[in-house]
Design an enzyme around this catalytic site. Structure first.
Site, PDB file in Angstrom:
ATOM      1  N   SER A   1       0.854  -1.176   0.000  1.00 52.66           N
ATOM      2  CA  SER A   1       0.000   0.000   0.000  1.00 52.66           C
ATOM      3  C   SER A   1       0.894   1.231   0.000  1.00 52.66           C
ATOM      4  CB  SER A   1      -0.896  -0.030   1.240  1.00 52.66           C
ATOM      5  OG  SER A   1      -1.660   1.150   1.326  1.00 52.66           O
TER       6      SER A   1
ATOM      7  N   LYS B   1      -0.996  -0.895  -4.447  1.00 55.94           N
ATOM      8  CA  LYS B   1      -2.222  -0.159  -4.133  1.00 55.94           C
ATOM      9  C   LYS B   1      -1.857   1.295  -3.896  1.00 55.94           C
ATOM     10  CE  LYS B   1      -4.803  -0.015   0.174  1.00 55.94           C
ATOM     11  NZ  LYS B   1      -5.488  -0.842   1.179  1.00 55.94           N
TER      12      LYS B   1
ATOM     13  N   LYS C   1      -2.972   5.053  -2.718  1.00 60.10           N
ATOM     14  CA  LYS C   1      -3.962   5.818  -1.960  1.00 60.10           C
ATOM     15  C   LYS C   1      -4.354   7.021  -2.802  1.00 60.10           C
ATOM     16  CE  LYS C   1      -4.105   3.590   2.022  1.00 60.10           C
ATOM     17  NZ  LYS C   1      -5.355   3.094   2.608  1.00 60.10           N
TER      18      LYS C   1
ATOM     19  N   ASP D   1      -7.180   2.960  -3.288  1.00 58.68           N
ATOM     20  CA  ASP D   1      -7.938   3.004  -2.038  1.00 58.68           C
ATOM     21  C   ASP D   1      -8.212   4.460  -1.690  1.00 58.68           C
ATOM     22  OD1 ASP D   1      -9.060   2.669   0.458  1.00 58.68           O
ATOM     23  OD2 ASP D   1      -7.330   1.654   1.362  1.00 58.68           O
TER      24      ASP D   1
ATOM     25  N   GLU E   1     -11.101   0.623  -3.744  1.00 60.83           N
ATOM     26  CA  GLU E   1     -11.440   0.265  -2.369  1.00 60.83           C
ATOM     27  C   GLU E   1     -12.085   1.446  -1.648  1.00 60.83           C
ATOM     28  OE1 GLU E   1      -7.929  -1.115  -0.407  1.00 60.83           O
ATOM     29  OE2 GLU E   1      -8.829  -1.105   1.590  1.00 60.83           O
TER      30      GLU E   1
ATOM     31  N   ASP F   1     -13.970  -1.888   2.432  1.00 56.63           N
ATOM     32  CA  ASP F   1     -13.075  -2.062   3.569  1.00 56.63           C
ATOM     33  C   ASP F   1     -13.841  -1.592   4.813  1.00 56.63           C
ATOM     34  OD1 ASP F   1     -11.120  -1.822   5.537  1.00 56.63           O
ATOM     35  OD2 ASP F   1      -9.736  -0.621   4.369  1.00 56.63           O
TER      36      ASP F   1
ATOM     37  N   LYS G   1     -10.262  -7.525   7.164  1.00 57.82           N
ATOM     38  CA  LYS G   1      -9.314  -7.156   8.218  1.00 57.82           C
ATOM     39  C   LYS G   1      -9.887  -7.681   9.529  1.00 57.82           C
ATOM     40  CE  LYS G   1      -7.687  -2.777   6.239  1.00 57.82           C
ATOM     41  NZ  LYS G   1      -7.899  -1.310   6.261  1.00 57.82           N
TER      42      LYS G   1
ATOM     43  N   GLY H   1      -4.461  -4.470   5.600  1.00 54.14           N
ATOM     44  CA  GLY H   1      -3.409  -4.225   6.580  1.00 54.14           C
ATOM     45  C   GLY H   1      -3.702  -2.967   7.376  1.00 54.14           C
TER      46      GLY H   1
END
Ligand code: NPQ
Ligand code: MG
Length: 368
Positions: free
Chosen positions: A133, A159, A161, A187, A212, A237, A261, A289
Site C-alpha cells: 500500500s 495499491k 492511496k 484506495d 477500495e 473495507d 481485516k 493491513g
C-alpha cells in the site's frame, strides 16, 4: 486451558517513512498489545486502532479503556476465544477492542493445543503473495520512485492511496510508467461522495483490479449506485464490520470484492466466517493491513493462507513499515511471505524490543 491474567502493553515504533492517506499522516505506529497468560503458555494480540478516530470511529486510548472496563471483566479462567466472542456479543461495536483480546486468547489456546493458527483456520497455502500500500506522495516523481522501489523489491501488487484532487492523473502516470501488466488498485478511504461517480468513471480506462472504499462507510446505497456507474470493481473495507454487513453488502451489490481485516470485524473467528461466505459465493477476498507489527502481521498471514484469498493482500514485509519490528521480521521471498506454521500465531515479541514498551495494566482473571 486455564487463563490466569491479562496484561496490556503500550509503546510505539517509528515508521520508516510517513504514511499519508486521505484521512491523515502517520510517522509512528502507536501500539497496544494484549498478553493473555495461562498456566502453561501465553498468547499475544495486537490492537489495530490508530491514535485518532479517522480510519474508523475506534481509537487506541478508547480501545484500552473498553478492554479494561468491559472485555476483561467478562473473562474467566475457563474462557476460550470462542466463549469470549459469544459473551461479548452483548457489547456493541468496538470490533478492534474485541479482536485484540480474541487473538491473544486464540494464540494462548492454540499453543496449549500444540497447533498453529493457520491450521486451525483452515489454511491451504504455505506462503502468500504480497502487495504493498503506497501512501499519498508529495509529487508524482516521488510516487514513481517509491512504486519503482517496491516493484524492484518484488511486491506483486501495488495499491495507490487516492483522494479528490490526486487520483486520475496519478493512476494514469503509474500505469504509463510501469505498464499494463502491473497489478494495480486504488484506495480512497471514503474520501468521495456518490456525486463523484462520473469523475471516478475515468478510472475505468486503467484496468484497475478494484477501487477500495470510495464512499463513507455508512453509504451502502451510494456504493450500489457507484458500482452500477463504473466498470472498476468496487471493494469495501471500512463498511464491512461483520458477517452481517458483508452479506448485506453482497446481497445489495454494493461491492464485488471484500477486503477482510480481522481487527475491523471483531477478530479471526468472524473474519473466517466472512471468508467462508465469500468463498461460497465466489466473491474474491484479500487481507487488508493496518500497519501491524509482527504480532498482527503473523496472524494475518495465517488468515490470508485460506483458499478464498485469491487476490494479493496488503501484508507487506516488516521492512515496508519498520526498521525494527517487535518480532523477528517478516521478509519478502520472490514476492511472497511465508505463513507461520509453528504453534499459535507463531511469533512473540523479542525481549529486547519489549523492553522499550511499558506494561500499563495487569488484570487477574476470576477462577471458575
Ligand atoms: C486501509 N491500511 O487499507 C488501511 C488504512 C490505514 C495499509 O492502506 C494507523 C492505524 C495508521 C491504521 C493508516 C493500508 C493507518 C491505519 C492507514 C490504517 O485502508
Ligand atoms: Mg482500505
Amino acid at each position: 486451558m486455564t487463563l490466569q491474567a491479562i496484561e496490556l502493553w503500550r509503546g510505539a515504533i517509528d515508521l520508516v517513512s510517513p504514511f499519508r492517506t486521505s484521512f491523515g499522516t502517520d510517522t509512528a505506529r502507536e501500539l497496544l498489545y494484549v498478553h493473555a497468560i495461562g498456566d502453561k503458555n501465553s498468547g499475544w494480540g495486537e490492537c489495530v486502532a490508530g491514535v485518532e478516530p479517522n480510519y474508523s470511529s475506534e481509537y487506541l486510548e478508547n480501545c484500552q479503556e473498553v478492554v479494561k472496563r468491559f472485555l476483561v471483566p467478562m473473562l474467566r479462567s475457563d474462557s476460550t476465544a470462542q466463549s469470549f466472542v459469544a459473551s461479548v456479543a452483548s457489547i456493541r461495536g468496538n470490533y478492534m477492542s474485541k479482536a485484540c483480546v480474541e487473538v491473544a486468547l486464540l494464540d494462548l489456546q492454540l499453543r496449549d493445543q500444540n497447533t498453529s493458527l493457520a491450521k486451525f483456520l483452515g489454511a491451504t497455502q504455505t506462503k502468500v503473495r504480497s502487495g504493498v500500500s503506497v501512501g499519498i506522495q508529495n509529487t508524482l516523481d516521488d510516487l514513481i520512485r517509491v512504486v519503482g522501489e517496491y516493484i524492484a523489491q518484488g511486491y506483486v501488487r501495488v495499491k495507490l492511496k487516492i483522494e479528490p484532487g490526486t487520483d486520475i492523473e496519478l493512476v494514469r502516470t503509474v500505469r504509463k510508467e510501469f505498464g499494463d501488466d502491473l497489478l494495480l488498485q486504488v484506495d480512497a478511504n471514503a474520501a468521495y461522495t456518490v456525486a463523484d461517480a462520473k469523475h471516478l468513471q475515468q478510472l475505468d480506462a486503467f484496468n484497475l483490479l478494484l477501487i477500495e472504499q470510495p464512499l463513507p462507510e455508512d453509504d451502502l446505497a451510494g456504493h450500489v449506485e457507484l458500482s452500477r456507474a463504473i466498470k472498476t470493481p468496487v471493494c469495501l473495507d471500512e463498511s464491512v464490520t461483520s458477517l452481517d454487513t458483508a452479506r448485506g453488502a453482497l446481497d445489495l451489490k454494493a461491492c464485488s470484492v471484500i477486503n477482510i481485516k480481522p481487527g475491523r470485524v471483531g477478530g479471526y473467528l468472524e473474519a473466517k466466517k466472512i471468508h467462508d461466505l465469500c468463498l461460497d459465493r465466489g466473491v474474491p477476498v484479500w487481507c487488508g493491513g493496518m500497519l501491524e507489527t509482527g504480532i498482527g502481521r503473523a496472524a494475518n498471514l495465517a488468515l490470508a493462507a485460506l483458499p478464498g484469498f485469491t487476490l494479493p493482500g496488503d501484508i507487506s514485509a516488516s521492512a515496508r513499515y519498520f526498521a525494527r519490528d517487535i518480532t523477528t521480521p517478516f521478509v519478502l521471498d520472490q514476492g511472497q511471505i511465508a505463513v507461520p506454521n509453528t504453534v499459535g500465531i507463531g511469533v512473540a515479541p523479542l525481549p529486547e524490543m519489549l523492553a522499550g514498551f511499558k506494561k500499563v495494566a495487569t488484570f487477574e482473571v476470576a477462577k471458575r
